[in-house]
Scaffold this motif. Sequence first.
Motif, PDB file in Angstrom:
ATOM      1  N   LYS A 139      13.290  -2.994   8.310  1.00  0.00           N
ATOM      2  CA  LYS A 139      12.392  -1.842   8.303  1.00  0.00           C
ATOM      3  C   LYS A 139      12.611  -1.024   7.042  1.00  0.00           C
ATOM      4  N   THR A 140      11.567  -0.302   6.642  1.00  0.00           N
ATOM      5  CA  THR A 140      11.683   0.554   5.465  1.00  0.00           C
ATOM      6  C   THR A 140      12.465   1.816   5.820  1.00  0.00           C
ATOM      7  N   PHE A 141      12.935   2.490   4.785  1.00  0.00           N
ATOM      8  CA  PHE A 141      13.646   3.752   4.962  1.00  0.00           C
ATOM      9  C   PHE A 141      12.757   4.739   5.720  1.00  0.00           C
ATOM     10  N   LYS A 142      11.501   4.759   5.373  1.00  0.00           N
ATOM     11  CA  LYS A 142      10.543   5.660   6.035  1.00  0.00           C
ATOM     12  C   LYS A 142      10.450   5.348   7.532  1.00  0.00           C
ATOM     13  N   GLU A 143      10.436   4.079   7.887  1.00  0.00           N
ATOM     14  CA  GLU A 143      10.349   3.678   9.298  1.00  0.00           C
ATOM     15  C   GLU A 143      11.612   4.031  10.083  1.00  0.00           C
ATOM     16  N   GLU A 144      12.752   4.028   9.414  1.00  0.00           N
ATOM     17  CA  GLU A 144      14.033   4.277  10.071  1.00  0.00           C
ATOM     18  C   GLU A 144      14.467   5.747  10.039  1.00  0.00           C
ATOM     19  N   THR A 178       0.816  -1.210   0.000  1.00  0.00           N
ATOM     20  CA  THR A 178       0.000   0.000   0.000  1.00  0.00           C
ATOM     21  C   THR A 178       0.851   1.261   0.000  1.00  0.00           C
ATOM     22  N   GLU A 179       2.122   1.163   0.430  1.00  0.00           N
ATOM     23  CA  GLU A 179       3.013   2.315   0.362  1.00  0.00           C
ATOM     24  C   GLU A 179       3.498   2.479  -1.061  1.00  0.00           C
ATOM     25  N   GLY A 180       3.818   3.690  -1.413  1.00  0.00           N
ATOM     26  CA  GLY A 180       4.312   3.951  -2.751  1.00  0.00           C
ATOM     27  C   GLY A 180       3.460   5.020  -3.391  1.00  0.00           C
ATOM     28  N   TYR A 181       4.070   5.764  -4.272  1.00  0.00           N
ATOM     29  CA  TYR A 181       3.396   6.921  -4.830  1.00  0.00           C
ATOM     30  C   TYR A 181       3.232   6.846  -6.347  1.00  0.00           C
ATOM     31  N   LYS A 203      11.323 -18.552  -2.734  1.00  0.00           N
ATOM     32  CA  LYS A 203      11.902 -17.213  -2.690  1.00  0.00           C
ATOM     33  C   LYS A 203      10.791 -16.188  -2.565  1.00  0.00           C
ATOM     34  N   THR A 204      11.134 -15.066  -1.973  1.00  0.00           N
ATOM     35  CA  THR A 204      10.205 -13.956  -1.845  1.00  0.00           C
ATOM     36  C   THR A 204      10.783 -12.784  -2.627  1.00  0.00           C
ATOM     37  N   LEU A 205       9.963 -12.240  -3.507  1.00  0.00           N
ATOM     38  CA  LEU A 205      10.397 -11.179  -4.408  1.00  0.00           C
ATOM     39  C   LEU A 205       9.510  -9.952  -4.254  1.00  0.00           C
ATOM     40  N   VAL A 206      10.016  -8.842  -4.727  1.00  0.00           N
ATOM     41  CA  VAL A 206       9.223  -7.626  -4.856  1.00  0.00           C
ATOM     42  C   VAL A 206       9.176  -7.304  -6.340  1.00  0.00           C
ATOM     43  N   VAL A 207       7.971  -7.162  -6.868  1.00  0.00           N
ATOM     44  CA  VAL A 207       7.781  -6.828  -8.281  1.00  0.00           C
ATOM     45  C   VAL A 207       7.247  -5.408  -8.343  1.00  0.00           C
ATOM     46  N   LYS A 208       7.958  -4.561  -9.050  1.00  0.00           N
ATOM     47  CA  LYS A 208       7.555  -3.162  -9.201  1.00  0.00           C
ATOM     48  C   LYS A 208       7.181  -2.926 -10.658  1.00  0.00           C
TER      49      LYS A 208
END
Length: 127
Positions: free
Chosen positions: A102-107, A28-31, A45-50
């Motif tokens: 953690k995400t960059f936003k969280e840190e 849900t995050e992302g612009y 495996k766990t991937l992120v698809v953008k």
Amino acid sequence: MKQHEKEIKRLLKKVFPQSRLLSLKEYTEGYNNRSFEARLIHPKKTLVVKILKTKESQKRSLKETSFMNFLILTFPDIPLPKIIQSSKIPKKFKIYKKIHGKTFKEEWDRISNKQDIFQKMGEQRGK
């Protein structure tokens, strides 16, 4: 199944023909782009698809790749995802290996050298 889920399933089948999609979840995050977590089995495996939605997103993505490579060399202690695949078929997309943390936003509040990072970001983005 939604259209984007069908596209991602086809895409992952092309890139990882021996794997089977176990689950797909949209972040849900992302612009600017749509991002999904894809869990595969065989091999596991766990991937992120953008999926990059616009030409401008595609241009920024090229700079992002360059900047991530720069960060890996400059800040080796910062864990960053590895880009596994990038293509224009069927749409412009990137597949990353998911890293845990953690995400960059969280840190953000815990980062002490923000000025150094922003300076290096500006230098890199200006190239």
